[in-house]
Design a protein around this motif. Structure first.
Motif, PDB file in Angstrom:
ATOM      1  N   PRO A 117      64.004 -28.769  -0.448  1.00 48.70           N
ATOM      2  CA  PRO A 117      64.748 -29.799   0.293  1.00 48.70           C
ATOM      3  C   PRO A 117      65.580 -29.238   1.432  1.00 48.70           C
ATOM      4  CG  PRO A 117      65.019 -30.087  -2.072  1.00 48.70           C
ATOM      5  CD  PRO A 117      64.371 -28.754  -1.870  1.00 48.70           C
ATOM      6  N   ARG A 118      66.042 -27.999   1.294  1.00 49.07           N
ATOM      7  CA  ARG A 118      66.830 -27.389   2.362  1.00 49.07           C
ATOM      8  C   ARG A 118      65.970 -27.052   3.575  1.00 49.07           C
ATOM      9  NH1 ARG A 118      69.795 -26.702  -2.091  1.00 49.07           N
ATOM     10  NH2 ARG A 118      72.054 -26.411  -1.847  1.00 49.07           N
ATOM     11  N   HIS A 143      65.069 -33.909   1.695  1.00 46.82           N
ATOM     12  CA  HIS A 143      64.829 -34.445   0.349  1.00 46.82           C
ATOM     13  C   HIS A 143      63.579 -35.325   0.303  1.00 46.82           C
ATOM     14  CE1 HIS A 143      65.852 -35.907  -3.678  1.00 46.82           C
ATOM     15  NE2 HIS A 143      65.473 -37.097  -3.242  1.00 46.82           N
ATOM     16  N   ALA A 144      63.392 -36.186   1.291  1.00 45.06           N
ATOM     17  CA  ALA A 144      62.265 -37.120   1.253  1.00 45.06           C
ATOM     18  C   ALA A 144      60.932 -36.388   1.247  1.00 45.06           C
ATOM     19  CB  ALA A 144      62.338 -38.086   2.439  1.00 45.06           C
ATOM     20  N   ASN A 145      60.801 -35.392   2.113  1.00 46.68           N
ATOM     21  CA  ASN A 145      59.562 -34.610   2.142  1.00 46.68           C
ATOM     22  C   ASN A 145      59.399 -33.780   0.873  1.00 46.68           C
ATOM     23  OD1 ASN A 145      58.525 -35.376   4.707  1.00 46.68           O
ATOM     24  ND2 ASN A 145      60.019 -34.060   5.709  1.00 46.68           N
ATOM     25  N   ALA A 146      60.505 -33.237   0.364  1.00 47.62           N
ATOM     26  CA  ALA A 146      60.424 -32.399  -0.830  1.00 47.62           C
ATOM     27  C   ALA A 146      59.953 -33.193  -2.041  1.00 47.62           C
ATOM     28  CB  ALA A 146      61.773 -31.747  -1.108  1.00 47.62           C
ATOM     29  N   ILE A 147      60.518 -34.375  -2.241  1.00 47.48           N
ATOM     30  CA  ILE A 147      60.122 -35.164  -3.415  1.00 47.48           C
ATOM     31  C   ILE A 147      58.677 -35.638  -3.280  1.00 47.48           C
ATOM     32  CG2 ILE A 147      60.886 -37.479  -2.674  1.00 47.48           C
ATOM     33  CD1 ILE A 147      62.135 -37.694  -5.545  1.00 47.48           C
ATOM     34  N   LEU A 159      58.341 -27.088   7.682  1.00 55.80           N
ATOM     35  CA  LEU A 159      57.972 -26.120   6.657  1.00 55.80           C
ATOM     36  C   LEU A 159      57.586 -24.783   7.270  1.00 55.80           C
ATOM     37  CD1 LEU A 159      57.420 -25.473   3.688  1.00 55.80           C
ATOM     38  CD2 LEU A 159      55.164 -26.530   3.936  1.00 55.80           C
ATOM     39  N   VAL A 160      56.958 -24.820   8.445  1.00 58.98           N
ATOM     40  CA  VAL A 160      56.626 -23.593   9.175  1.00 58.98           C
ATOM     41  C   VAL A 160      57.214 -23.687  10.573  1.00 58.98           C
ATOM     42  CG1 VAL A 160      54.517 -23.184   7.855  1.00 58.98           C
ATOM     43  CG2 VAL A 160      54.393 -24.454  10.010  1.00 58.98           C
ATOM     44  N   GLY A 161      57.450 -22.519  11.151  1.00 62.32           N
ATOM     45  CA  GLY A 161      58.052 -22.489  12.470  1.00 62.32           C
ATOM     46  C   GLY A 161      57.049 -22.592  13.596  1.00 62.32           C
TER      47      GLY A 161
END
Length: 270
Positions: free
Chosen positions: A159-160, A164-168, A187-189
């Motif tokens: 989530p960091r 949170h929305a993408n993590a869940i 998630l990637v740079g």
């Protein structure tokens, strides 16, 4: 030190660690887990190495735990004390565990994600300092599809990184996402054509190795990884202490000198 399931090479001031089980999509075994930690500790202890690039041989970065080993994994394996050996007594205990030790390395770790990064492969990428991905990379948490849970602190770190929305979404559905979606959610740079991934990772590592102070990189990496545990006042006090020390360092004097003299820097890390 010799390795059987990964390769370790030093190119200039960069250690390149490649997971080397391409026939199994670089899935983790207990041997590979131990070798990876040994390789990162070796790079960390080598004063000539200033950056680490982690990638996978073949078409995958790391597809998670090898299913042959996962099938017979005893429940108490996760609590084995030898997995929890201290990495650096000057770092937080949180960064001394089975997979969370990447932040304890003094050297920046760049994950060059060349293909599938699933389960524990995704966990390793998340604990890296930089994540570069091939256009062919795919990502998945995978845990829910195996009847498992959010392992090794991924419920804290994901989530960091992506919110949170993408993590869940990623954790509960275990759905696969491509490199473009991974870039969109942070998630990637960077996302690169496959043939440009390693050159880009090595170019980034070269910048970290030659153009900036290794002392500054080490301190700032620690600050960034410890900040989630700190109040703002604590982070400021920490920064003030480190500023006091940095102004007395050789690298600070060199940082000023090479700018004034208009020449390449010659940082020593001291």
């Amino acid at each position: 030190m010799s390795f059987s399931q990964l390769t370790y090479e030093v190119d200039g001031q960069v250690a390149v660690i490649s997971l080397n089980r391409p026939e199994r999509m670089n899935a983790l075994t207990q041997v590979l887990e131990n070798e990876l930690r040994d390789a990162i500790e070796q790079a960390d202890a080598d004063l000539a190495v200033r950056a680490i690039v982690l990638t996978g041989k073949g078409k995958a970065f790391c597809a998670g735990m090898d299913m042959d080993e996962l099938e017979v994994l005893p429940p108490d394996d996760i609590q084995r004390r030898d997995w929890m050996r201290p990495y650096d007594m000057n770092r937080r205990a949180d960064y001394q565990t089975r997979y969370s030790y990447f932040p304890a390395s003094n050297k920046p770790i760049i994950s060059a994600i060349n293909g599938a990064a699933a389960g524990l492969g995704l966990v390793m990428a998340l604990y890296s300092d930089f994540r570069l991905a091939s256009e062919k990379a795919v990502f998945a948490t995978a845990f829910a599809k195996r009847g498992l849970i959010a392992e090794h602190g991924i419920a804290w770190i994901l989530p960091r990184v992506v919110g949170h929305a993408n993590a869940i979404d990623l954790l509960l559905t275990s759905r696969k996402i491509d490199a473009a979606e991974a870039r969109e959610m942070g998630l990637v740079g960077r996302v690169l054509p496959p043939d440009q991934l390693m050159p880009a990772a090595m170019a980034l590592a070269a910048v970290l190795a030659t153009e900036v102070s290794p002392r500054s990189v080490q301190v700032m990496k620690r600050q960034l990884w410890e900040a989630p545990y700190q109040e703002l006042g604590d982070a400021i006090s920490d920064a003030n202490r480190e500023m006091f020390l940095s102004i007395q360092s050789d690298d600070f004097r060199e940082g000023v000198a090479h700018f004034i003299e208009r020449r390449p820097a010659r940082f020593t890390g001291k």
